[in-house]
Design a protein around this motif. Structure first.
Motif, PDB file in Angstrom:
ATOM      1  N   TYR A 220      -5.327   7.849 -29.928  1.00 48.53           N
ATOM      2  CA  TYR A 220      -4.752   8.493 -28.746  1.00 48.53           C
ATOM      3  C   TYR A 220      -5.604   8.128 -27.519  1.00 48.53           C
ATOM      4  CZ  TYR A 220      -3.957  12.484 -25.584  1.00 48.53           C
ATOM      5  OH  TYR A 220      -3.691  13.287 -24.499  1.00 48.53           O
TER       6      TYR A 220
ATOM      7  N   ARG B 221       6.075   8.327 -27.619  1.00 47.34           N
ATOM      8  CA  ARG B 221       4.596   8.289 -27.736  1.00 47.34           C
ATOM      9  C   ARG B 221       3.933   8.374 -26.372  1.00 47.34           C
ATOM     10  NH1 ARG B 221       2.384   4.055 -28.874  1.00 47.34           N
ATOM     11  NH2 ARG B 221       4.077   2.532 -28.612  1.00 47.34           N
TER      12      ARG B 221
ATOM     13  N   GLN C 214       0.127   8.334 -27.437  1.00 48.29           N
ATOM     14  CA  GLN C 214      -0.214   8.724 -28.806  1.00 48.29           C
ATOM     15  C   GLN C 214       0.017   7.541 -29.748  1.00 48.29           C
ATOM     16  OE1 GLN C 214       2.609  11.997 -29.179  1.00 48.29           O
ATOM     17  NE2 GLN C 214       0.968  13.478 -28.875  1.00 48.29           N
ATOM     18  N   ARG C 215      -0.723   7.537 -30.847  1.00 49.38           N
ATOM     19  CA  ARG C 215      -0.513   6.549 -31.922  1.00 49.38           C
ATOM     20  C   ARG C 215      -0.337   5.151 -31.322  1.00 49.38           C
ATOM     21  NH1 ARG C 215       3.013  10.493 -32.434  1.00 49.38           N
ATOM     22  NH2 ARG C 215       4.837   9.108 -32.170  1.00 49.38           N
TER      23      ARG C 215
END
Lengths: 115, 113
Positions: free
Chosen positions: B18, B64, B80-81
């Motif tokens: 992240y 994301r 994210q990710r």
């Protein structure tokens, strides 16, 4: 959706020579048009913009651009380039200047200046 | 400050992690934009804030990506990710209500290994 085409990926010009960078847009109405310059490690800097009125607009650093509705073009020109003009140049359009609108950029033209 | 600032200037992360990217706009500018610039491309719009609210988030590529501007000034872009395809320079710009000129920051170069 609007789009912007910069047909020249890379242009090389001798110092002191004239310059023209091409930009064509696709949109049903007249968009608001911009030219930005990006030097290595620097943020994008606005050179000039066209919203309405006189179709020949003057910008900073001796640049000018001409809006031609019939050709859907907004080409950037400079009569005599300097070595410091070497950079990446981006044409951009926005739908409106009433309120704030996202810019759609072309893919850019990299300008190299040779002595 | 005098211009738009972005931190960090460079961020290297591993796939799946992240990241948060910060933008400090010009003081008093109510509009704030995020763009992403991949190698050899022009900047692509991600999201636009007017004050604290996201007025247009149509450019966010998937869920994301998320951005906030809780007090109408500083904004944070959150990913994210992370995936390798997220590697790019993330640009922030701000403008005032009375002009459409957007002032750009120097960008954050994100590299996802």
């Amino acid at each position: 959706a609007q789009s912007v085409t910069q047909p020249d990926i890379h242009i090389t010009v001798s110092e002191g020579a004239s310059l023209e960078l091409r930009c064509n847009y696709s949109y049903g109405a007249t968009p608001y048009l911009f030219w930005y310059v990006q030097s290595p490690g620097q943020g994008l800097q606005l050179l000039l913009k066209y919203f309405s009125g006189d179709t020949l607009v003057q910008g900073i650093k001796g640049f000018e651009a001409e809006f031609k509705r019939s050709q859907s073009s907004f080409n950037l020109r400079k009569p005599s380039v300097h070595w410091s003009d070497a950079a990446e140049y981006f044409c951009a359009v926005a739908l409106s200047n009433f309120g704030n609108e996202k810019l759609t950029f072309g893919t850019g033209t990299r300008l190299t200046i040779i002595p | 400050g005098a211009g738009v600032s972005q931190t960090p200037s460079n961020k290297v992360t591993e796939k799946g992690k992240y990241v948060e990217l910060r933008c400090d706009p010009i003081s008093g500018h109510t509009a704030l934009y995020w763009y992403r610039q991949s190698l050899g491309q022009g900047p692509e719009f991600l999201i636009y804030f007017q004050g604290t609210g996201a007025a247009d988030d149509s450019g966010l590529p998937n869920d994301r990506f998320f951005a906030v501007r809780p007090e109408g000034s500083v904004s944070t872009l959150k990913i994210q990710r992370t995936e390798r395809g997220d590697s790019a320079v993330y640009l922030c710009a701000s403008s005032s209500d009375s002009h459409n000129e957007q002032f750009f920051g120097p960008g954050t170069r994100l590299t996802v290994l």
